[in-house]
Scaffold this active site. Structure first.
Site, short mmCIF file in Angstrom:
data_model
loop_
_atom_site.label_atom_id
_atom_site.label_comp_id
_atom_site.label_asym_id
_atom_site.label_seq_id
_atom_site.Cartn_x
_atom_site.Cartn_y
_atom_site.Cartn_z
N ARG A 42 0.97 -1.15 0.01
CA ARG A 42 -0.14 -0.03 0.00
C ARG A 42 0.79 1.15 -0.15
O ARG A 42 0.51 2.20 -0.55
CB ARG A 42 -0.97 0.03 1.18
CG ARG A 42 -2.17 -0.82 1.31
CD ARG A 42 -2.99 -0.95 2.28
NE ARG A 42 -4.26 -1.71 2.34
CZ ARG A 42 -5.15 -2.07 3.02
NH1 ARG A 42 -4.89 -1.59 3.95
NH2 ARG A 42 -6.13 -2.72 2.75
N LYS A 204 -19.46 -13.86 4.93
CA LYS A 204 -20.66 -13.47 5.19
C LYS A 204 -21.28 -12.80 3.62
O LYS A 204 -21.02 -12.19 2.94
CB LYS A 204 -20.58 -12.09 6.19
CG LYS A 204 -20.07 -12.27 7.45
CD LYS A 204 -20.17 -11.13 8.34
CE LYS A 204 -19.89 -11.17 9.70
NZ LYS A 204 -19.96 -9.89 10.33
N GLY A 356 -8.31 -8.72 1.34
CA GLY A 356 -7.11 -9.00 1.97
C GLY A 356 -6.58 -10.47 1.51
O GLY A 356 -5.39 -10.70 1.07
N GLY A 379 -13.79 -3.77 1.38
CA GLY A 379 -14.99 -3.31 1.22
C GLY A 379 -15.37 -1.93 0.25
O GLY A 379 -16.20 -2.18 -0.13
#
Length: 401
Positions: A42, A204, A356, A379
């Site tokens: 990053r 999820k 990730g 996300g």
């Protein structure tokens, strides 16, 4: 998302506040007895924006969060180690401030020459960051003549450093990384080359319902893996043993499966075991999961079927592992999908991978360099693919089009 970009502003002699995503893993260096950066992906992703500002004679003021310190200082989550690492990546000395706002920071910036860079302390050391408080956003805005958001991985957060400050500093523009992420993900969402295959995993269903619904409009196949499989399976009346299920999402999962129809694919077989411990004896089941067992990875028949769909694709989107990737015994499905996506890309497909664990799988398997675009957001990537707003982008200055 027609927003101003870095190329639209003159940074010469200006204080340029750059929101970067330096939320990177740290490790302890026994030789120096200090934390060091364990993975600088990053940090390197932000270099084009930082270098542009420095080369054009601006003062680069970097802000980022790191971890979840809970709104108060935590020495283990200081960005000081990141400043040290950044210093090795660029030619200019990287200054570091143990404060994020206030007079001391102002004085440090005033004392910098043009073409210099400073990294401020973790924004989440202040409770006003996550609360998007006026006081903290005002304090950040006071440091800047221009605001640049290059932190795509945090763009879905309406925090002071991503949204609040952008409404207080004009112009507020997209950095190089943000611009690329938005362009690529919008393109594959709205105008993918067909056939398009989406691979969605993770724990999820609730995290990906909107993404499944939106992608089903253009995808030829949506391949489901990970624990979210078992919520779909139970919703459709299949036995899942003791597998992880979101009981409160069963009706929604049934509706979503019905809406997606034949586009949505669930695993044909599963690697199961009594626990996620690495030494636990594992088996392979077709269809239902045996009583008392946990579904922990996709099975070999599913790997073959999914790989065949991927091989035919011209556009591939992947977010989320196929199993409990952290445990070697249940990582094989994810690693096999990484290989399939890399091979398809070699053969001309355009591939986008984010999240990730998916990115970790690419790195572990050495396939990352063979992917068209590795997203820095998990996300944020899902939210953009879903078509939902990104507060960190929405707050930026509109471009005249």
């Amino acid at each position: 998302m027609k927003k101003l970009t870095l190329d639209a502003v003159n940074v010469q002699g200006k204080r340029v506040l750059i929101r970067v995503d330096f939320n990177v893993p740290l490790t302890h260096n026994d030789d120096t007895n200090r934390p060091t950066v364990a993975d600088d992906t990053r940090i390197r992703a932000a270099l084009p924006t930082i270098r542009h500002v420095l080369d054009k004679g601006g003062k680069a003021i970097l802000i980022s969060h790191l971890g979840r310190p809970g709104g108060s200082p935590d020495p283990d989550l200081s960005l000081a180690a990141v400043a040290d690492h950044l210093d090795t990546l660029i030619e200019e000395r990287v200054r570091f401030s143990s404060n994020t706002t206030g007079d001391a920071v102002q004085e440090a910036i005033d004392g910098m020459g043009t073409g210099c860079v400073i990294l401020l302390e973790n924004t989440r050391f202040d409770s006003g960051e996550k609360a998007n408080s006026d006081e903290f956003a005002d304090g950040l805005a006071a440091l800047a003549d221009i605001y640049v958001n290059d932190a795509f991985g945090a763009a879905h957060r309406a925090h002071a450093s991503t949204a609040g400050v952008a409404t207080r500093v004009q112009p507020a523009v997209m950095g190089r990384l943000m611009e690329k992420e938005v362009k690529v993900l919008t393109q594959v969402r709205d105008n993918p080359e067909s056939p398009m295959v989406a691979i969605l995993g993770g724990a999820k269903v609730s995290d990906k319902m909107g993404t499944v619904r939106r992608l089903s409009q253009n995808a030829s196949h949506i391949l489901i893996g990970g624990a979210m499989t078992y919520t779909f399976m139970k919703a459709l009346g299949q036995d899942v043993g003791g597998s992880l299920v979101e009981e409160d999402r069963l009706q929604q999962a049934e509706t979503l499966a019905d809406e997606a129809g034949s586009v949505l694919h669930l695993p044909q077989d599963h690697v199961y075991a009594a626990s996620i411990e690495d030494e636990t004896p594992a088996g392979v089941a077709e269809g239902s999961i045996p009583n008392g067992q946990l579904g922990l990875d996709i099975g070999p028949a599913t790997v073959k079927a999914y790989s065949d769909y991927i091989a035919e694709a011209k556009t591939i989107i992947w977010n989320g592992p196929m199993g409990v990737f952290e445990t070697d015994s249940f990582a094989q499905g994810t690693l096999a999908i990484a290989e399939a996506v890399a091979e398809a890309t070699d053969n001309g497909a355009f591939s986008v991978v984010g999240g990730g664990d998916s990115v970790s799988a690419l790195n572990v398997s050495g396939k990352a360099a063979r992917i068209s675009h590795v997203s820095t957001g998990g996300g944020a990537m899902l939210q953009l693919l879903e078509g939902a707003s990104l507060p960190g982008v929405d707050a930026l200055t509109d471009a005249d089009v």
